[in-house]
Design an enzyme around this catalytic site. Structure first.
Site, PDB file in Angstrom:
ATOM      1  N   GLY A  73       0.898  -1.103   0.000  1.00 57.92           N
ATOM      2  CA  GLY A  73      -0.051  -0.052   0.118  1.00 57.92           C
ATOM      3  C   GLY A  73       0.903   1.190   0.152  1.00 57.92           C
ATOM      4  O   GLY A  73       0.456   2.256  -0.495  1.00 57.92           O
ATOM      5  N   THR A  74       1.890   1.310   0.717  1.00 56.85           N
ATOM      6  CA  THR A  74       2.965   2.414   0.806  1.00 56.85           C
ATOM      7  C   THR A  74       3.546   2.765  -0.742  1.00 56.85           C
ATOM      8  O   THR A  74       3.468   3.910  -0.941  1.00 56.85           O
ATOM      9  CB  THR A  74       3.932   2.160   2.071  1.00 56.85           C
ATOM     10  OG1 THR A  74       3.414   1.890   3.045  1.00 56.85           O
ATOM     11  CG2 THR A  74       4.935   3.386   1.945  1.00 56.85           C
ATOM     12  N   ASN A 152      -7.752   3.942   9.095  1.00 57.11           N
ATOM     13  CA  ASN A 152      -7.332   2.582   9.775  1.00 57.11           C
ATOM     14  C   ASN A 152      -7.456   2.417  11.192  1.00 57.11           C
ATOM     15  O   ASN A 152      -7.715   1.262  11.694  1.00 57.11           O
ATOM     16  CB  ASN A 152      -5.638   2.410   9.238  1.00 57.11           C
ATOM     17  CG  ASN A 152      -5.041   3.740   9.737  1.00 57.11           C
ATOM     18  OD1 ASN A 152      -5.281   4.705   9.193  1.00 57.11           O
ATOM     19  ND2 ASN A 152      -3.942   3.567  10.322  1.00 57.11           N
ATOM     20  N   SER A 200      -3.715  -2.623  -0.860  1.00 57.55           N
ATOM     21  CA  SER A 200      -2.747  -3.614  -0.279  1.00 57.55           C
ATOM     22  C   SER A 200      -3.293  -4.887  -0.073  1.00 57.55           C
ATOM     23  O   SER A 200      -4.432  -5.068   0.215  1.00 57.55           O
ATOM     24  CB  SER A 200      -2.283  -2.921   0.957  1.00 57.55           C
ATOM     25  OG  SER A 200      -1.133  -3.756   1.453  1.00 57.55           O
ATOM     26  N   GLY A 201      -2.352  -5.870  -0.512  1.00 61.19           N
ATOM     27  CA  GLY A 201      -2.925  -7.189  -0.317  1.00 61.19           C
ATOM     28  C   GLY A 201      -3.346  -7.920   0.899  1.00 61.19           C
ATOM     29  O   GLY A 201      -3.930  -8.336   1.354  1.00 61.19           O
ATOM     30  N   HIS A 202      -2.105  -7.556   1.853  1.00 59.53           N
ATOM     31  CA  HIS A 202      -2.262  -8.032   3.084  1.00 59.53           C
ATOM     32  C   HIS A 202      -3.441  -7.525   3.999  1.00 59.53           C
ATOM     33  O   HIS A 202      -3.553  -8.005   5.146  1.00 59.53           O
ATOM     34  CB  HIS A 202      -0.839  -7.976   3.871  1.00 59.53           C
ATOM     35  CG  HIS A 202      -0.498  -6.693   4.310  1.00 59.53           C
ATOM     36  ND1 HIS A 202      -0.465  -6.296   5.755  1.00 59.53           N
ATOM     37  CD2 HIS A 202      -0.090  -5.533   3.830  1.00 59.53           C
ATOM     38  CE1 HIS A 202      -0.199  -5.151   5.997  1.00 59.53           C
ATOM     39  NE2 HIS A 202       0.233  -4.456   4.726  1.00 59.53           N
ATOM     40  N   THR A 238      10.998  -7.446 -12.500  1.00 62.85           N
ATOM     41  CA  THR A 238      10.040  -8.653 -13.132  1.00 62.85           C
ATOM     42  C   THR A 238       8.811  -8.875 -12.104  1.00 62.85           C
ATOM     43  O   THR A 238       9.059  -8.720 -10.595  1.00 62.85           O
ATOM     44  CB  THR A 238      11.111  -9.807 -12.896  1.00 62.85           C
ATOM     45  OG1 THR A 238      12.066  -9.697 -13.612  1.00 62.85           O
ATOM     46  CG2 THR A 238      10.361 -10.952 -13.353  1.00 62.85           C
ATOM     47  N   CYS A 326       4.374   4.755  21.140  1.00 61.25           N
ATOM     48  CA  CYS A 326       5.177   5.017  22.245  1.00 61.25           C
ATOM     49  C   CYS A 326       6.677   5.601  21.684  1.00 61.25           C
ATOM     50  O   CYS A 326       7.386   4.952  20.880  1.00 61.25           O
ATOM     51  CB  CYS A 326       5.875   3.600  23.092  1.00 61.25           C
ATOM     52  SG  CYS A 326       6.736   3.768  24.310  1.00 61.25           S
TER      53      CYS A 326
END
Ligand code: PLP
Length: 386
Positions: A73-74, A152, A200-202, A238, A326
């Site tokens: 995604g980035t 998100n 994004s795939g994940h 590729t 943090c």
């Protein structure tokens, strides 16, 4: 993942669907050719990349020729926004929201340092963008706007159609970071006038390491990776065939099951939400109650630290996430909580539960049994609770 874990952090990443893994496997040991090869062993792989492009396009209502594969995604966000800026010398304004993911937020700040004026549109206390401010912002044919489709942290869904129509009516260009929206809510680029979209795939049960950009026909961007002719010259290198096939399969599954999954997941999320609001003292929902992804619950518990909640949940094998980062030893509420003006006493304990098609009723009931005593215990330690 150990089978004991109750995984409620699906906005961070998702389990790769078994059907996706199965679809990918032959491309490691059997069909490992290079799709650009002249010989048949490689050349026949091209069809599988094209099939995946069709599957991704179908989920978005796009044409396959408008889809370009990336690594995440980035990369999709950077390629779209930076590539658009690089291609358009006359670009004189960027517009974004105050609650974007760092993939867009930090990129916009870098572009501002490069000399492009940046307007950041704020959000209200429900996490929705100030549309009147956007309406009053200077927009012309030298403007690029980038607004996330869904947040998100809170799951709040932006009125992307209205935002895009406002931008396009004044001649501007529009990108959307749809990383959290794709596969969770219906998207049809035919009815929403965006020029570019990132996914994004994940986040959709494909593996980490693959993403895609939708570029509406005739939209021009400078390629991010320069080299060979792959992806129509838009992204050299590729092709990551196995992962592209996996993303295609994940999009096909999402398109097929979204409606029934949404209903089930929303019911579980709502059950968790109402039980926690009822049983946990000082609990408050963060984000708009209805304009929200069906899988996301962001909730605060006044006077306690989100990290403490997460650690105690972790001891019980429950994986969730917090809205604080943090940094340098101090727990600062996230920029999203700050932009929504969530009071400090609540923002510190912002806790995100994000469900998926694999979340079960039993898991939700376990969290409902486990979390209220944790909250009571932590509040009993808080010097601020009388
Ligand atoms: N945009 C949003 C809204 C996200 O939630 C994320 C990841 O959490 C990203 C972009 C970045 O995606 P990736 O992790 O695939 O680079």
């Amino acid at each position: 993942m150990d089978t004991k874990t109750i995984y409620l952090d699906n906005n961070a990443t998702t389990k790769t669907a078994p059907e996706v893994v199965e679809a990918m496997l032959p491309f490691f040991h059997e069909h490992y050719g290079n799709p650009s090869s002249i010989h048949r062993f490689g050349g026949k792989i091209r069809k599988h990349v094209d099939d995946a492009r069709e599957q991704v396009a179908a989920l978005l209502g796009a044409k396959p020729t408008e889809i370009y594969f990336t690594s995440c995604g980035t990369e999709s966000d950077s390629t779209a926004v930076r590539g658009f800026v690089d291609e358009h010398d006359t670009l004189s304004r960027l517009i974004t929201s105050s609650v974007e993911h760092p993939a867009i937020r930090n990129l916009c700040h870098v572009l501002r340092k490069r000399g492009i004026p940046l307007a950041e549109i704020g959000v209200d206390d429900q996490g929705l963008p100030a549309m009147d401010t956007l309406g009053a912002t200077d927009i012309d044919e030298h403007t690029l706007a980038t607004f996330m489709w869904a947040n998100n942290e809170t799951g709040v869904v932006f009125p992307i159609k209205e935002i895009a129509e406002t931008v396009k009516a004044k001649g501007g260009f529009m990108h959307t970071d749809a990383v959290q929206a794709v596969g969770k809510i219906p998207i049809d680029v035919k009815s929403v006038p965006i020029d570019m979209l990132s996914l994004s795939g994940h986040k959709v049960h494909a593996p980490k390491g693959v993403g895609a950009i939708y570029l509406r026909e005739k939209t021009k961007i400078a390629p991010f990776l320069i080299g060979g002719h792959q992806e129509n010259g838009m992204r050299a290198g590729t092709e990551n065939v196995a992962f592209i096939v996996g993303l295609g399969k994940a999009c096909e599954l999402a398109a097929k099951h979204m409606e029934e999954e949404n209903t089930r997941v929303r019911r579980l999320r709502d059950r968790l939400e109402s039980a926690l609001l009822e049983r946990c003292p000082g609990a408050k929902l963060n984000g708009h109650r209805t304009n929200r992804l069906p899988n996301t619950l962001n909730i605060s518990f006044e006077f306690i630290e989100g990290e403490a909640i997460l650690l105690l949940l972790d001891e019980k094998h429950i994986a969730a996430s917090s809205g604080s980062a943090c940094t340098s030893g101090s727990l600062e509420p996230s920029h999203v909580m700050r932009a929504m003006s969530i009071p400090y006493t609540f923002a510190h304990s912002s806790t995100r539960f994000s469900l998926s098609r694999y979340t079960t009723e039993d898991e939700i009931e376990t969290v409902i049994a486990v979390l209220p005593p944790i909250v009571s215990h932590l509040r009993s330690l808080s010097p601020f609770v009388k």
